[in-house]
Design a protein around this motif. Structure first.
Motif, PDB file in Angstrom:
ATOM      1  N   GLY A  48     -66.750  67.467  38.315  1.00  0.00           N
ATOM      2  CA  GLY A  48     -68.132  67.685  37.877  1.00  0.00           C
ATOM      3  C   GLY A  48     -68.857  66.423  37.459  1.00  0.00           C
ATOM      4  O   GLY A  48     -69.878  66.489  36.759  1.00  0.00           O
ATOM      5  N   SER A  49     -68.386  65.273  37.898  1.00  0.00           N
ATOM      6  CA  SER A  49     -68.924  64.010  37.393  1.00  0.00           C
ATOM      7  C   SER A  49     -70.345  63.710  37.863  1.00  0.00           C
ATOM      8  O   SER A  49     -71.078  62.992  37.175  1.00  0.00           O
ATOM      9  CB  SER A  49     -67.994  62.854  37.774  1.00  0.00           C
ATOM     10  N   ALA A  53     -73.336  63.000  35.087  1.00  0.00           N
ATOM     11  CA  ALA A  53     -74.095  61.747  35.116  1.00  0.00           C
ATOM     12  C   ALA A  53     -75.568  61.951  35.457  1.00  0.00           C
ATOM     13  O   ALA A  53     -76.316  60.980  35.550  1.00  0.00           O
ATOM     14  CB  ALA A  53     -73.473  60.788  36.127  1.00  0.00           C
ATOM     15  N   GLY A  54     -75.984  63.209  35.641  1.00  0.00           N
ATOM     16  CA  GLY A  54     -77.384  63.493  35.953  1.00  0.00           C
ATOM     17  C   GLY A  54     -77.747  63.250  37.400  1.00  0.00           C
ATOM     18  O   GLY A  54     -78.922  63.114  37.743  1.00  0.00           O
ATOM     19  N   ARG A  55     -76.734  63.196  38.276  1.00  0.00           N
ATOM     20  CA  ARG A  55     -76.972  62.958  39.693  1.00  0.00           C
ATOM     21  C   ARG A  55     -76.855  64.257  40.486  1.00  0.00           C
ATOM     22  O   ARG A  55     -76.200  65.209  40.046  1.00  0.00           O
ATOM     23  CB  ARG A  55     -75.997  61.914  40.235  1.00  0.00           C
ATOM     24  N   VAL A  56     -77.526  64.296  41.641  1.00  0.00           N
ATOM     25  CA  VAL A  56     -77.586  65.515  42.438  1.00  0.00           C
ATOM     26  C   VAL A  56     -77.218  65.198  43.885  1.00  0.00           C
ATOM     27  O   VAL A  56     -77.716  64.225  44.467  1.00  0.00           O
ATOM     28  CB  VAL A  56     -79.003  66.132  42.407  1.00  0.00           C
ATOM     29  N   LEU A  57     -76.357  66.029  44.460  1.00  0.00           N
ATOM     30  CA  LEU A  57     -76.059  65.990  45.887  1.00  0.00           C
ATOM     31  C   LEU A  57     -76.352  67.393  46.419  1.00  0.00           C
ATOM     32  O   LEU A  57     -75.710  68.365  46.007  1.00  0.00           O
ATOM     33  CB  LEU A  57     -74.601  65.602  46.130  1.00  0.00           C
ATOM     34  N   ALA A  72     -79.718  59.557  38.517  1.00  0.00           N
ATOM     35  CA  ALA A  72     -80.113  59.937  37.161  1.00  0.00           C
ATOM     36  C   ALA A  72     -81.547  59.472  36.913  1.00  0.00           C
ATOM     37  O   ALA A  72     -81.944  58.392  37.352  1.00  0.00           O
ATOM     38  CB  ALA A  72     -79.168  59.315  36.145  1.00  0.00           C
ATOM     39  N   GLY A  73     -82.338  60.296  36.234  1.00  0.00           N
ATOM     40  CA  GLY A  73     -83.754  59.984  36.059  1.00  0.00           C
ATOM     41  C   GLY A  73     -84.102  59.502  34.663  1.00  0.00           C
ATOM     42  O   GLY A  73     -83.329  59.658  33.713  1.00  0.00           O
ATOM     43  N   GLU A 100     -67.642  68.597  52.456  1.00  0.00           N
ATOM     44  CA  GLU A 100     -66.371  69.132  51.965  1.00  0.00           C
ATOM     45  C   GLU A 100     -65.197  68.258  52.410  1.00  0.00           C
ATOM     46  O   GLU A 100     -64.231  68.074  51.665  1.00  0.00           O
ATOM     47  CB  GLU A 100     -66.202  70.568  52.456  1.00  0.00           C
ATOM     48  N   ALA A 101     -65.295  67.688  53.620  1.00  0.00           N
ATOM     49  CA  ALA A 101     -64.225  66.816  54.108  1.00  0.00           C
ATOM     50  C   ALA A 101     -64.123  65.539  53.282  1.00  0.00           C
ATOM     51  O   ALA A 101     -63.042  64.941  53.163  1.00  0.00           O
ATOM     52  CB  ALA A 101     -64.464  66.468  55.579  1.00  0.00           C
ATOM     53  N   LEU A 102     -65.229  65.125  52.674  1.00  0.00           N
ATOM     54  CA  LEU A 102     -65.242  63.951  51.812  1.00  0.00           C
ATOM     55  C   LEU A 102     -64.757  64.252  50.394  1.00  0.00           C
ATOM     56  O   LEU A 102     -64.663  63.348  49.560  1.00  0.00           O
ATOM     57  CB  LEU A 102     -66.655  63.365  51.752  1.00  0.00           C
ATOM     58  N   GLY A 103     -64.477  65.526  50.121  1.00  0.00           N
ATOM     59  CA  GLY A 103     -63.949  65.889  48.811  1.00  0.00           C
ATOM     60  C   GLY A 103     -64.957  66.526  47.873  1.00  0.00           C
ATOM     61  O   GLY A 103     -64.627  66.833  46.722  1.00  0.00           O
ATOM     62  N   TYR A 104     -66.197  66.726  48.351  1.00  0.00           N
ATOM     63  CA  TYR A 104     -67.194  67.388  47.518  1.00  0.00           C
ATOM     64  C   TYR A 104     -67.022  68.901  47.609  1.00  0.00           C
ATOM     65  O   TYR A 104     -66.651  69.441  48.653  1.00  0.00           O
ATOM     66  CB  TYR A 104     -68.606  67.003  47.948  1.00  0.00           C
ATOM     67  N   GLN A 105     -67.308  69.574  46.505  1.00  0.00           N
ATOM     68  CA  GLN A 105     -67.187  71.021  46.444  1.00  0.00           C
ATOM     69  C   GLN A 105     -68.542  71.649  46.150  1.00  0.00           C
ATOM     70  O   GLN A 105     -69.324  71.104  45.367  1.00  0.00           O
ATOM     71  CB  GLN A 105     -66.193  71.433  45.349  1.00  0.00           C
TER      72      GLN A 105
END
Length: 204
Positions: A48-49, A53-57, A72-73, A100-105
């Motif tokens: 959940g990092s 950190a206030g970042r969005v993907l 982050a804004g 998902e292949a890069l490890g993001y959920q």
């Protein structure tokens, strides 16, 4: 998003989208995008990092599929300024599998209807979410955004610093909701108040 890769915008909770549409039309604003359903997938690392950190993907599907990163804004008088990188992808499902292949959920899904107007180099997004209606005003400068907010009779002191996902967290805690996704089906029969969201209307 501007050409410099930054997003500068302000967000308001509103009760009367129809009145705002009338004002925009009276001001000869251009309808840049008629009302369309957006489906947004939020992604994060397993710990959940990104969100911490206030970042969005985000992977979004409306008339096209778009992949977006937001840094982050920093907020200045309710106006949020943050890095934004966004581009169109050819295949929504392949983009999801790529992340998902890069490890993001996938951390959540959220839906909204969005109508977009443009006036004086400023974009006005009218958003209908399962828990209420909002206006986002995006421009190159704070002065542009503040000027148009005043013309639309929106109270700058009612600006919202929280994201749609953050507001959803408020609702889930207040009502002890068990579902994880901010979609219209989940909110069938549920009425949400400004107090529960932790906001106040900017158009009163």
């Amino acid at each position: 998003m501007s050409e410099r890769g930054q997003e500068r915008e302000i967000k308001f909770y509103v009760l009367h989208l129809d009145r705002l549409i009338t004002r925009l039309q009276d001001m000869n604003a251009r309808l840049a995008q008629p009302r369309v359903l957006e489906t947004n997938l939020r992604f994060d690392l397993p710990d959940g990092s990104l969100r911490t950190a206030g970042r969005v993907l985000r992977l979004r599907r409306d008339t096209k599929a778009r992949l977006t990163y937001k840094g982050a804004g920093q907020s200045d008088q309710g106006i949020l300024d943050r890095q934004e990188i966004e581009f169109v992808v050819d295949n929504f499902e392949m983009a999801r599998k790529f992340l998902e292949a890069l490890g993001y959920q996938q951390s959540m899904v959220y839906e909204k209807y969005r109508t977009t107007y443009e006036i004086d180099d400023v974009s006005v997004m009218l958003d209908e979410l399962p828990y209420g209606n909002f206006v986002e005003i995006e421009g190159e400068t704070n002065e542009q955004i503040q000027t148009l907010s005043q013309k639309l009779h929106l109270d700058k002191d009612a600006a919202i610093g929280n994201s749609y996902a953050g507001l959803f967290d408020n609702i889930r805690k207040a009502l002890q909701l068990s579902f994880q996704d901010l979609i219209f089906e989940n909110f069938t029969g549920i009425q949400i108040t400004a107090d529960q969201l932790g906001v106040r209307p900017a158009d009163q």
